[in-house]
Design a protein around this motif. Sequence first.
Motif, PDB file in Angstrom:
ATOM      1  N   PHE A  55      16.956  30.485  38.955  1.00 25.46           N
ATOM      2  CA  PHE A  55      15.897  31.376  38.468  1.00 25.46           C
ATOM      3  C   PHE A  55      16.380  32.236  37.301  1.00 25.46           C
ATOM      4  O   PHE A  55      15.632  32.486  36.357  1.00 25.46           O
ATOM      5  CB  PHE A  55      15.355  32.239  39.616  1.00 25.46           C
ATOM      6  N   SER A  81       3.113  32.693  48.128  1.00 29.13           N
ATOM      7  CA  SER A  81       4.095  33.764  48.325  1.00 29.13           C
ATOM      8  C   SER A  81       4.732  34.149  47.004  1.00 29.13           C
ATOM      9  O   SER A  81       5.088  33.283  46.213  1.00 29.13           O
ATOM     10  CB  SER A  81       5.209  33.308  49.273  1.00 29.13           C
ATOM     11  N   PRO A 104       1.663  27.602  50.997  1.00 32.60           N
ATOM     12  CA  PRO A 104       2.016  28.554  52.051  1.00 32.60           C
ATOM     13  C   PRO A 104       2.494  27.825  53.299  1.00 32.60           C
ATOM     14  O   PRO A 104       2.311  26.624  53.441  1.00 32.60           O
ATOM     15  CB  PRO A 104       0.703  29.298  52.305  1.00 32.60           C
ATOM     16  N   VAL A 120      18.336  32.783  47.795  1.00 32.43           N
ATOM     17  CA  VAL A 120      19.662  32.565  48.389  1.00 32.43           C
ATOM     18  C   VAL A 120      20.591  31.978  47.324  1.00 32.43           C
ATOM     19  O   VAL A 120      20.121  31.516  46.278  1.00 32.43           O
ATOM     20  CB  VAL A 120      19.565  31.637  49.620  1.00 32.43           C
ATOM     21  N   ASP A 180      21.838  29.293  46.905  1.00 33.03           N
ATOM     22  CA  ASP A 180      21.436  27.954  46.488  1.00 33.03           C
ATOM     23  C   ASP A 180      20.399  27.965  45.373  1.00 33.03           C
ATOM     24  O   ASP A 180      20.187  26.957  44.711  1.00 33.03           O
ATOM     25  CB  ASP A 180      20.818  27.214  47.682  1.00 33.03           C
ATOM     26  N   SER A 191      16.462  20.577  49.187  1.00 31.21           N
ATOM     27  CA  SER A 191      15.187  20.443  48.504  1.00 31.21           C
ATOM     28  C   SER A 191      15.399  20.090  47.035  1.00 31.21           C
ATOM     29  O   SER A 191      16.290  20.600  46.384  1.00 31.21           O
ATOM     30  CB  SER A 191      14.407  21.747  48.597  1.00 31.21           C
ATOM     31  N   MET A 215      12.700  29.925  51.308  1.00 30.89           N
ATOM     32  CA  MET A 215      13.557  29.221  50.363  1.00 30.89           C
ATOM     33  C   MET A 215      14.984  29.189  50.890  1.00 30.89           C
ATOM     34  O   MET A 215      15.723  30.137  50.735  1.00 30.89           O
ATOM     35  CB  MET A 215      13.521  29.982  49.046  1.00 30.89           C
ATOM     36  N   SER A 216      15.362  28.135  51.601  1.00 31.82           N
ATOM     37  CA  SER A 216      16.714  28.156  52.148  1.00 31.82           C
ATOM     38  C   SER A 216      17.361  26.777  52.182  1.00 31.82           C
ATOM     39  O   SER A 216      18.569  26.676  52.205  1.00 31.82           O
ATOM     40  CB  SER A 216      16.695  28.737  53.561  1.00 31.82           C
ATOM     41  N   SER A 217      16.537  25.743  52.129  1.00 30.00           N
ATOM     42  CA  SER A 217      17.144  24.422  52.253  1.00 30.00           C
ATOM     43  C   SER A 217      17.770  23.976  50.937  1.00 30.00           C
ATOM     44  O   SER A 217      17.116  23.895  49.920  1.00 30.00           O
ATOM     45  CB  SER A 217      16.085  23.410  52.681  1.00 30.00           C
ATOM     46  N   HIS A 218      19.079  23.677  50.975  1.00 25.47           N
ATOM     47  CA  HIS A 218      19.743  23.260  49.742  1.00 25.47           C
ATOM     48  C   HIS A 218      19.510  21.795  49.457  1.00 25.47           C
ATOM     49  O   HIS A 218      19.947  21.261  48.453  1.00 25.47           O
ATOM     50  CB  HIS A 218      21.244  23.574  49.806  1.00 25.47           C
ATOM     51  N   ALA A 244      10.010  32.426  41.175  1.00 21.80           N
ATOM     52  CA  ALA A 244      10.203  32.076  42.590  1.00 21.80           C
ATOM     53  C   ALA A 244       8.895  32.133  43.375  1.00 21.80           C
ATOM     54  O   ALA A 244       8.865  32.491  44.543  1.00 21.80           O
ATOM     55  CB  ALA A 244      11.265  32.980  43.236  1.00 21.80           C
ATOM     56  N   VAL A 245       7.805  31.787  42.688  1.00 23.32           N
ATOM     57  CA  VAL A 245       6.502  31.767  43.351  1.00 23.32           C
ATOM     58  C   VAL A 245       6.432  30.536  44.248  1.00 23.32           C
ATOM     59  O   VAL A 245       6.919  29.468  43.887  1.00 23.32           O
ATOM     60  CB  VAL A 245       5.364  31.703  42.296  1.00 23.32           C
ATOM     61  N   ILE A 246       5.868  30.685  45.443  1.00 30.41           N
ATOM     62  CA  ILE A 246       5.676  29.539  46.340  1.00 30.41           C
ATOM     63  C   ILE A 246       4.174  29.350  46.522  1.00 30.41           C
ATOM     64  O   ILE A 246       3.502  30.213  47.086  1.00 30.41           O
ATOM     65  CB  ILE A 246       6.362  29.784  47.699  1.00 30.41           C
ATOM     66  N   LEU A 275      11.199  24.029  40.791  1.00 27.95           N
ATOM     67  CA  LEU A 275      10.999  25.453  41.031  1.00 27.95           C
ATOM     68  C   LEU A 275       9.943  26.015  40.090  1.00 27.95           C
ATOM     69  O   LEU A 275       9.887  25.652  38.922  1.00 27.95           O
ATOM     70  CB  LEU A 275      12.313  26.214  40.809  1.00 27.95           C
ATOM     71  N   LEU A 276       9.125  26.920  40.616  1.00 29.51           N
ATOM     72  CA  LEU A 276       8.114  27.577  39.791  1.00 29.51           C
ATOM     73  C   LEU A 276       8.685  28.886  39.239  1.00 29.51           C
ATOM     74  O   LEU A 276       9.553  29.500  39.865  1.00 29.51           O
ATOM     75  CB  LEU A 276       6.854  27.865  40.618  1.00 29.51           C
TER      76      LEU A 276
END
Lengths: 188, 411, 93
Positions: free
Chosen positions: B234, B221, C19, B227, B229, C6, C1-4, C14-16, C10-11
Motif C-alpha cells: 500500500f 470496509s 464484505p 499486516v 504481508d 491471497s 486482510m491476513s492471508s499471505h 486498502a478498501v475491501i 489490492l484496491l
Amino acid sequence: MGSIISKRVSVIEIRFHGRGGQGAVTAARLLAEAAFLEGRHAQAFPFFGAERRGAPVLAFTRMDDREIRTRAQIYKPDYVVVLDPLLPQVVDVALGVKHGGMIVLNSKGPLQFPHVKISFVDATSIAMERLGVPITNTAMLGAFAKATGLVKLESLVKVVDGYFSGKLAEKNVAAMKAAYEQTRVVAE
Amino acid sequence: MCKCVPGKGDNHGAGGTKVKKFMTGNDSAALAAKLARVKVISAYPITPQTTIVEKLSEFVANGELDAEYIKVESEHSALSACVGAAATGVRTFTATSSQGLMLMSEILFVASGLRLPIVMTNVNRSLSAPLSIWCDQQDSVAVRDSGWIQLYCENNQEILDSTIQAFRIAEETLLPVMVCFDGYILSHTAEPVDVPEQSEVDGFLPQYNYPYALDPEHPGSIGAVGVPDYYEEFRFMLQEEMLKAKEKILEVGKIFAEKFGRKYGLLERYRTEDAEIILLTMGSLAGSLKDMVDEYRQHGERVGLVKLRSFRPFPVRELKDAVGNAKAVAVLEKDVSPGLSGALFSDLSTALINSKKSPLLMNFICGLAGRDVSPLQIREAVKSTLEAVEAGEVKNPVRWLGLRETLMGLR
Amino acid sequence: MSSHTSTKKLLPGAVIMDPGSTEQNETGSWRSMRPVTDYEKCTSCMSCWLYCPDSAISCEKPPKVDYRYCKGCGICANVCPVKAITMVPEGQK
C-alpha cells in the motif's frame, strides 16, 4: 555584480497611521480599490501584528501601472496618512518618508516636518458631525484625494458605496466629501 | 469582496469571463471552495484558524452554498470528520494553519493512506515555540511526508485557481491535496482577483464520483489492518500514485489554461534561459524575487528565478531541466530542518544527485515568523552566490538572511 | 486482510469492496476452553448471544455456539444469569 540601486519608478507607496478600531486597514484597502477601479494595479495590506483596539496600527497601499509582484514591506513611503490627531506625538509618522513626499494629517492646523509637504484637515470634527463617532478613515481618504490628486473623489465614492451599505455609506460619503472640500495643502 | 469591475489587461492572461474582484487571500480560498460546490466543510474555528472557514460558514448560513458545515472541537476532529465525509463520496474541504495542522498530522496520514481526495487550505504560519502567529512555511514543510500533494501559491489569483484545480487533481488521483499560501503576506493582503463564473467552474469540475463510496446498500470496509504481508504494497501504491500525480497536475493545469487562460504547471521559470544564477523558492516570495531578477537583468546580470509550485510530488526531472545549466542555485526558503538545512534545499540536492553536471547549491533560510524578506536581504543572497561562483566552491552552503547576530553574541 | 496466500489485486487505500471476508477466517482453532450449555437450565434469555464479541452464538431459541468461530473467551459463561454455560478444557468431555 555591483550594487543595484535602481528601483521601479512607477510604484506609489502609501502608509496609513491609525489606532486599532479607527479603520486604517479599511482605508488602505478602499484606496487601493479606488486606484484599481481607475485601471491601475493595487495592493493593500495591514502591518502584520497583534491587533488591539486603541493601539497604534499601520496599514499600507501600493499602486502601480504595472502588475505589483513584490511582497516586501514598505520602508520609504511616498505618502503618509495619519488618522488620529494625537498620533504624531507618540509615533514618528515621518519615518522613512521620501524627500518631497507628503504627510496628510488629521489636524486642526499644520505641523512641521522637514523635507516633506504637509496637508491637513480636521477630520475628527467632520467624523463626529457626520458619523457621530471619531472614525476618520473615510474623511481622510477624501483629504488624500484632494491633497494628492492620485485618485478621483468619484472613484472613492464608488468604493465606499460598495463597501458600506445604506445610511452608513451615505454618511461616510458625506464625511469624505466634506473633508475633500476642507483640506488645505501647505508648501514644503 | 467588493464591487465587480471589468478586468484590465495584466499578466494573468486572457480567457474566461473577466470579472475582477478586490479580495484577500483568505477570501480567494473561501470563494474557490464555494465555486467548487463542496458538500462537507469541517473546521475548528478558533486560533490559529483563518477567516476562510468564517466566510464559508456565512455562505452556508445565508444559503449561497448547499453544504454541511460541521463544527468540531479540534483540528484533529476537523480532519477526522472530513475523512468520514470523504469516504461517503462527497466533495470535502477544510482549512487550517500552523498549530492546527500539527494537531491534524495524525489524520493527515490516515487521509492519504485511505486515498481520500480531501482538499485543504493551509495558511502558512510559523510553529511555537516561541509563540508566534506570523508567516513561514515550517508547518506544511513539517508534514511533507504525509502523502498529501502540496501546492504553493504566489498571489491571490493563484490561490483561487489552485484551489479549484486541487479538487480535480485530488479526485482523479485519489490523493488529498493541500493548497498552501503565505499567512498575512497573502491571507490578509487585498488585491485584484479574476473570478470565474459558476457555470465555467461547473464545466471544469465535473460531478464527483468516488468509486469506493460507503453505501449501506453495498457494504464494504475501509480502514482495514495492514499486516506485514500487505502494508508495504500500500505504501508503494501511494508512492507510485504520487509520482504519477505530476502528470495529472500538468494535465489539469493544461485544461484549466484552455478554459480560463491562466497557465499552471509543476514549476514556473522566470528569465532562466541563459541564467548563471538561479533563485529557487516557493510561495509569495517569488513575486519579490521576480522584481529583483528584473533589476539584475537591467544591469546585464544573468539572474533568473524558478518558482516551485508542486513541492509534493517533487518534480525532479523538471527541476533538473530548469536549473541544470546554471552555475549556481540559491534556494531561499522559510523553513529549516534543524540539524541539516532547509527542506527545499535538501530535496533539490536529492534531485541533482547522480547528475553528470550539477550547479553549486546555496541555501538561504529567511522570512521566519513573518520577518520581512527585504530587497537588501535578497541582494545579500545573490552576492554570496556570485562569490561562490567566482571561487568555484561553496564554503558554507546553509546561511541565514537578516539574522541579528548581536542578539546572540555572535558579533 | 491476513492471508499471505491471497493474490487478489489490492484496491487503493486498502478498501475491501466484498464484505464478509471475516467469515473465511475460522478462528475456532484458537480455543483452549470450550463453552458447553446445559439446555435444562437455559432460559433463552439471549444474553450470551448479545455479549459474544465474535458473533459466534446464533440468534435462535435456544442459542447455539458456532464452534468454527468461537475463540473460547468465556464471556458467555460469565454473563449467563442461570449459570447454564460451563467452560470445559478442549479435549475433555
